[in-house]
Design an enzyme around this catalytic site. Sequence first.
Site, PDB file in Angstrom:
ATOM      1  N   ASN A 191      78.214   3.336  53.910  1.00 20.88           N
ATOM      2  CA  ASN A 191      77.615   2.526  54.971  1.00 20.88           C
ATOM      3  C   ASN A 191      76.515   3.357  55.617  1.00 20.88           C
ATOM      4  OD1 ASN A 191      76.958   1.270  57.401  1.00 20.88           O
ATOM      5  ND2 ASN A 191      79.068   0.680  57.868  1.00 20.88           N
TER       6      ASN A 191
ATOM      7  N   HIS B  38      74.688  -6.391  55.048  1.00 25.26           N
ATOM      8  CA  HIS B  38      74.868  -5.024  55.509  1.00 25.26           C
ATOM      9  C   HIS B  38      76.055  -4.426  54.776  1.00 25.26           C
ATOM     10  CE1 HIS B  38      75.891  -1.555  57.777  1.00 25.26           C
ATOM     11  NE2 HIS B  38      76.922  -2.127  58.399  1.00 25.26           N
TER      12      HIS B  38
ATOM     13  N   CYS C 172      73.806  -1.331  63.140  1.00 23.49           N
ATOM     14  CA  CYS C 172      73.721  -1.778  61.753  1.00 23.49           C
ATOM     15  C   CYS C 172      72.923  -3.068  61.573  1.00 23.49           C
ATOM     16  CB  CYS C 172      75.122  -1.945  61.174  1.00 23.49           C
ATOM     17  SG  CYS C 172      76.090  -0.423  61.177  1.00 23.49           S
TER      18      CYS C 172
END
Length: 343
Positions: free
Chosen positions: A294, A264, A122
């Site tokens: 996500n 993020h 990520c």
Amino acid sequence: MTAPPPSRPAPHRAAVLTGVGGCLPPTAVSNDELAARLDSSDAWIRSRTGIRQRYFASPGTATSDLAVGAGARALKSSGTPDVDAVLLATTTPDRPCPATAPAVAARLGLTGTAAFDVSAVCTGFVYALATAAGLIATCAADRVLVIGAETFSTLLDPDDRSTSVIFGDGAGAVVLRAGDAEEPGALGPFDLGSDGGREDLITVAAGGSRQRLSGVAPKSADRYFAMAGKDVFRHAVQRMSASARAVLARAGWEPGDVDHLVGHQANLRITNHVADEVGIPRARCFSNIADVGNTAAASIPLALDQAHADGVLRAGGRVLLTAFGGGLTWGSTVLTWPELDRP
């Protein structure tokens, strides 16, 4: 006779954001569609993640397809189809070998252009931004296309409530050009870090050389993404907050100078906790996790694309980017948002 030094130093060569684009699969999957199978509910999922839907790629779609879509839109936004390098941040390449970036570059008409993948889960997009900035600073490239693209649904155990409701598929991209460090859109400074001693907190156990050379057949669960949720939450807040504070200090910014925190999109509660720790009002956090989930390495560029399209990011706004991912890895950077055409 030696010439006197210039009255002011030459401008520092920097990477300047000049285009942005995103791409989502056509199929949105609501919480209700997942809840029955997982013995869950829309309210349970929203309360713990802030997510109401996510997008899953259809059979026949690969990470490269989403990357090409986002890359093409970013190139169009920048006003030119040409770059000197293509960097693809992804955890879900089309194949273990070769890298996916060269195929993406070729499909964008960039055959012969340097292209490679960046793997930091990520945090991958921030790592890729830093790498692109380095290519530009050293004159190895004048223009770089940086893409974050994921089909994370391919890694998920469909019966695991702790992960299958969180992640989604998508891609986002930016174009960077060489410019002056003082002009709007210039990236930097950067803060990057890792802690490999905690690699097992976020992992896919099977498929790599360690498992294949172990002589032990993998368990079914080892083929899927696994995450130690509580520990990851704690480390994400700590690492993103510390990284954000470090990069603000290097930039000479106070938390109150930040107009927009684009983190993020891991979990809405994580974003809010990071804002609180750094001292940035939650109202200044941009979040699109409710709509896309996500999307790992794609989450920051997708958020930038949506915030720009919605008019949230305006020229002159000070933006802080920060991310945390498997590895463990983390990273942050800042920029003043440039004047860009909106779609």
